[in-house]
Design a protein around this motif. Sequence first.
Motif, PDB file in Angstrom:
ATOM      1  N   ALA A  83       0.838  -1.201   0.000  1.00  9.59           N
ATOM      2  CA  ALA A  83       0.000   0.000   0.000  1.00  9.59           C
ATOM      3  C   ALA A  83       0.874   1.253   0.000  1.00  9.59           C
ATOM      4  CB  ALA A  83      -0.911  -0.014   1.222  1.00  9.59           C
ATOM      5  N   LYS A  84       0.447   2.276  -0.697  1.00  8.88           N
ATOM      6  CA  LYS A  84       1.240   3.498  -0.831  1.00  8.88           C
ATOM      7  C   LYS A  84       1.290   4.280   0.472  1.00  8.88           C
ATOM      8  CE  LYS A  84       1.728   7.704  -3.626  1.00  8.88           C
ATOM      9  NZ  LYS A  84       1.208   8.458  -4.806  1.00  8.88           N
ATOM     10  N   TYR A  85       0.142   4.453   1.114  1.00  7.82           N
ATOM     11  CA  TYR A  85       0.080   5.263   2.330  1.00  7.82           C
ATOM     12  C   TYR A  85      -0.091   4.383   3.559  1.00  7.82           C
ATOM     13  CZ  TYR A  85      -0.522   9.152  -0.927  1.00  7.82           C
ATOM     14  OH  TYR A  85      -0.334  10.064  -1.939  1.00  7.82           O
ATOM     15  N   ALA A  86       0.698   4.682   4.595  1.00 12.18           N
ATOM     16  CA  ALA A  86       0.694   3.870   5.811  1.00 12.18           C
ATOM     17  C   ALA A  86      -0.052   4.526   6.969  1.00 12.18           C
ATOM     18  CB  ALA A  86       2.133   3.580   6.245  1.00 12.18           C
ATOM     19  N   LEU A 143     -20.758  19.999   8.404  1.00 13.17           N
ATOM     20  CA  LEU A 143     -19.661  19.469   7.607  1.00 13.17           C
ATOM     21  C   LEU A 143     -19.058  18.249   8.306  1.00 13.17           C
ATOM     22  CD1 LEU A 143     -17.437  19.722   5.323  1.00 13.17           C
ATOM     23  CD2 LEU A 143     -16.211  21.238   6.910  1.00 13.17           C
ATOM     24  N   ASN A 144     -18.776  17.213   7.550  1.00 18.65           N
ATOM     25  CA  ASN A 144     -18.125  16.020   8.093  1.00 18.65           C
ATOM     26  C   ASN A 144     -17.117  15.489   7.078  1.00 18.65           C
ATOM     27  OD1 ASN A 144     -18.278  13.680  10.260  1.00 18.65           O
ATOM     28  ND2 ASN A 144     -18.204  12.692   8.256  1.00 18.65           N
ATOM     29  N   ILE A 145     -15.938  15.147   7.556  1.00 23.34           N
ATOM     30  CA  ILE A 145     -14.909  14.538   6.711  1.00 23.34           C
ATOM     31  C   ILE A 145     -14.503  13.214   7.346  1.00 23.34           C
ATOM     32  CG2 ILE A 145     -12.565  14.710   5.792  1.00 23.34           C
ATOM     33  CD1 ILE A 145     -12.837  17.661   5.683  1.00 23.34           C
ATOM     34  N   SER A 146     -14.444  12.177   6.535  1.00 21.54           N
ATOM     35  CA  SER A 146     -14.012  10.870   7.040  1.00 21.54           C
ATOM     36  C   SER A 146     -12.949  10.282   6.115  1.00 21.54           C
ATOM     37  CB  SER A 146     -15.198   9.917   7.165  1.00 21.54           C
ATOM     38  OG  SER A 146     -15.768   9.671   5.894  1.00 21.54           O
ATOM     39  N   PHE A 147     -12.029   9.536   6.713  1.00 17.76           N
ATOM     40  CA  PHE A 147     -10.941   8.881   5.981  1.00 17.76           C
ATOM     41  C   PHE A 147     -10.979   7.391   6.263  1.00 17.76           C
ATOM     42  CE2 PHE A 147      -9.590  13.195   6.827  1.00 17.76           C
ATOM     43  CZ  PHE A 147      -8.920  13.599   5.682  1.00 17.76           C
ATOM     44  N   LEU A 148     -10.701   6.613   5.241  1.00 14.39           N
ATOM     45  CA  LEU A 148     -10.584   5.168   5.417  1.00 14.39           C
ATOM     46  C   LEU A 148      -9.400   4.686   4.591  1.00 14.39           C
ATOM     47  CD1 LEU A 148     -11.860   2.765   6.860  1.00 14.39           C
ATOM     48  CD2 LEU A 148     -13.250   2.367   4.850  1.00 14.39           C
ATOM     49  N   ARG A 149      -8.462   4.020   5.252  1.00 11.63           N
ATOM     50  CA  ARG A 149      -7.248   3.546   4.584  1.00 11.63           C
ATOM     51  C   ARG A 149      -7.243   2.021   4.529  1.00 11.63           C
ATOM     52  NH1 ARG A 149      -2.376   1.566   5.780  1.00 11.63           N
ATOM     53  NH2 ARG A 149      -2.913   1.493   7.987  1.00 11.63           N
ATOM     54  N   PHE A 150      -6.774   1.477   3.405  1.00 11.36           N
ATOM     55  CA  PHE A 150      -6.747   0.028   3.199  1.00 11.36           C
ATOM     56  C   PHE A 150      -5.307  -0.459   3.074  1.00 11.36           C
ATOM     57  CE2 PHE A 150     -10.856   1.445   1.807  1.00 11.36           C
ATOM     58  CZ  PHE A 150     -11.728   0.452   2.224  1.00 11.36           C
ATOM     59  N   VAL A 215     -16.854  12.182  -2.788  1.00 13.09           N
ATOM     60  CA  VAL A 215     -16.066  10.988  -2.482  1.00 13.09           C
ATOM     61  C   VAL A 215     -14.818  11.029  -3.356  1.00 13.09           C
ATOM     62  CG1 VAL A 215     -16.029   8.475  -2.314  1.00 13.09           C
ATOM     63  CG2 VAL A 215     -18.190   9.710  -2.041  1.00 13.09           C
ATOM     64  N   ALA A 216     -13.649  10.924  -2.726  1.00 11.90           N
ATOM     65  CA  ALA A 216     -12.386  10.982  -3.457  1.00 11.90           C
ATOM     66  C   ALA A 216     -11.492   9.829  -3.017  1.00 11.90           C
ATOM     67  CB  ALA A 216     -11.683  12.313  -3.217  1.00 11.90           C
ATOM     68  N   ARG A 217     -10.734   9.312  -3.972  1.00  7.52           N
ATOM     69  CA  ARG A 217      -9.760   8.254  -3.657  1.00  7.52           C
ATOM     70  C   ARG A 217      -8.374   8.691  -4.074  1.00  7.52           C
ATOM     71  NH1 ARG A 217      -6.792   4.504  -6.106  1.00  7.52           N
ATOM     72  NH2 ARG A 217      -7.690   4.949  -8.171  1.00  7.52           N
ATOM     73  N   VAL A 218      -7.434   8.554  -3.167  1.00  4.76           N
ATOM     74  CA  VAL A 218      -6.033   8.801  -3.483  1.00  4.76           C
ATOM     75  C   VAL A 218      -5.263   7.546  -3.072  1.00  4.76           C
ATOM     76  CG1 VAL A 218      -5.760  10.040  -1.290  1.00  4.76           C
ATOM     77  CG2 VAL A 218      -4.008  10.256  -3.073  1.00  4.76           C
ATOM     78  N   ALA A 219      -4.834   6.767  -4.088  1.00  4.26           N
ATOM     79  CA  ALA A 219      -4.146   5.486  -3.865  1.00  4.26           C
ATOM     80  C   ALA A 219      -5.013   4.572  -3.006  1.00  4.26           C
ATOM     81  CB  ALA A 219      -2.772   5.708  -3.254  1.00  4.26           C
ATOM     82  N   ASN A 220      -4.559   4.238  -1.798  1.00  3.44           N
ATOM     83  CA  ASN A 220      -5.281   3.286  -0.933  1.00  3.44           C
ATOM     84  C   ASN A 220      -6.100   3.962   0.157  1.00  3.44           C
ATOM     85  OD1 ASN A 220      -2.580   3.956   0.106  1.00  3.44           O
ATOM     86  ND2 ASN A 220      -3.055   2.584   1.803  1.00  3.44           N
ATOM     87  N   VAL A 221      -6.399   5.254  -0.025  1.00  2.55           N
ATOM     88  CA  VAL A 221      -7.192   6.007   0.964  1.00  2.55           C
ATOM     89  C   VAL A 221      -8.423   6.599   0.289  1.00  2.55           C
ATOM     90  CG1 VAL A 221      -7.213   7.967   2.570  1.00  2.55           C
ATOM     91  CG2 VAL A 221      -5.157   6.549   2.358  1.00  2.55           C
TER      92      VAL A 221
END
Length: 297
Positions: A83-86, A143-150, A215-221
């Motif tokens: 995965a790119k982002y840790a 306003l709400n921002i959420s992040f999910l990393r794989f 909804v936005a995706r950057v690499a694995n996030v």
Amino acid sequence: MQRVAVQSDDQRARNERNARRRAGRLRRGLVCVAAVPVVALFATACSSDSDAAAQGTGGGSGSAAGSADAGGSTAASPTVQAAKYAKLPEPCAVLSKKTLTALVPKGAKSGKEGTSDDVATRGSCSWSSLDSNGVKGSQFRWLNISFLRFDSDSSRGSGEKQAEAYYASQVQGAQSVAGAKNTKSEPVAGAGDQATAVRYDLKKKEGAFKQQTVVARVANVVVTLDYNGAGLAGGKAPDAGALTKAAEQAAKEAVVSVGTANGSGSAPSSPAATPSKSASTSASPSASPSKSSAKKS
């Protein structure tokens, strides 16, 4: 008579010599005959060992060769790209003060971080603002921002592939909210590898809400931004186009923060978002419409 006797003695001597020679030849013949089975047995044993070694069924080097062949046929374990982002950024710190003031003018300092059992995998933050204008009504913003990393996994696939699937499910979820009216979707450029903005109208008991989900995706996030506004108590409904533009700019800023948190990318800039104004008093949670879930599927 005497000569006959002499001849007889000579004859006997020759006969004895001939007998000894025949006996000697017989003994040598017997030795050779006896040696033949030993040689044959040795040759048979050597032949058997050679055959066993060639077939890999005997001991010694033949057995080792058989083991090497068996080991060499073992298939290599499958691998997936790392995965790119840790890690993830601190969710309540991803937006600049200028951006928060534009989106939630009276709630820029009201950021509330959501609970998470693993801040490196998931995180969220929400802000709310209510501007009461007396008989002219009130303006509400949330306003709400959420992040999910794989992470990459040999059984589930790469982190990026998992993020792509989750991104698609988030977009679909935003497009199919129960009770939504006038739903529109559009791609968003400059917000990671993939980004979609979905907007719709949602009627609730508190009033008519204008909902924006980016909804936005950057690499694995995957970043999911929910932003809505409403005119309450007779207040004028906000302009949906202005809210969508502000939400897209905030989403781009949140995407940049992912790279910054992992040591790449530049610091986010402050977009000049100008949505309709909101106010200082916190609204009740019931005033917020349903938001897209950021829980890992």
